[in-house]
Design an enzyme around this catalytic site. Sequence first.
Site, PDB file in Angstrom:
ATOM      1  N   ARG A  60      37.983  42.931  35.888  1.00  0.00           N
ATOM      2  CA  ARG A  60      38.714  43.745  36.859  1.00  0.00           C
ATOM      3  C   ARG A  60      38.209  45.177  36.729  1.00  0.00           C
ATOM      4  NH1 ARG A  60      39.489  39.682  39.075  1.00  0.00           N
ATOM      5  NH2 ARG A  60      41.444  38.570  39.325  1.00  0.00           N
ATOM      6  N   GLU A  89      37.634  49.036  45.415  1.00  0.00           N
ATOM      7  CA  GLU A  89      36.779  48.057  46.099  1.00  0.00           C
ATOM      8  C   GLU A  89      37.108  48.037  47.578  1.00  0.00           C
ATOM      9  OE1 GLU A  89      37.014  44.276  44.124  1.00  0.00           O
ATOM     10  OE2 GLU A  89      36.199  45.084  42.278  1.00  0.00           O
ATOM     11  N   HIS A 108      31.577  41.998  43.738  1.00  0.00           N
ATOM     12  CA  HIS A 108      32.747  41.250  43.257  1.00  0.00           C
ATOM     13  C   HIS A 108      32.625  39.766  43.617  1.00  0.00           C
ATOM     14  CE1 HIS A 108      37.320  41.420  42.322  1.00  0.00           C
ATOM     15  NE2 HIS A 108      36.777  40.317  41.871  1.00  0.00           N
TER      16      HIS A 108
END
Length: 151
Positions: A60, A89, A108
């Site tokens: 994360r 993000e 990601h």
Amino acid sequence: APPPAFVAQTGIEITTLDDLLGRADFVTLHTDLNLTSRHLIDAHRLGAMKRGAVLINTSRGPVVDERALIAALEEGALSGAALDVFEQEPLPADHPLWDQPNVMLSAHMAGDFIGWRAALGQQFVDNFHRWRRGQPLINPVNKEYGYVSSS
């Protein structure tokens, strides 16, 4: 900590995170985001890392303090970083991480694999049947551990 018998049987070494960071050539993060893991890798921990080490984060984004990471990279304390997740993000176009020559960035998707949607759907169906039978669920999220949103 693991049971002493397991430690003796396997020969593993129990140590502190700072000690481990000081010895590792590569540090790869695989943790959830909770109240104790936010900025787990901060300026102090980056300073504890072995000079020239590489940091890899696929867990994360907020687990790593990006400002401190950029400073460590620019100072040459780390030889590089590979990041699949970010504090914000998607990573903004003007973010300084884009300009770091010793950083690999991905969008990601380190956990992406062929068939993940089918696997996730099957897990839901399996958990539904388990729930109906009163059996324990697969991969439950326990909010008592302090899980928080990554945003």
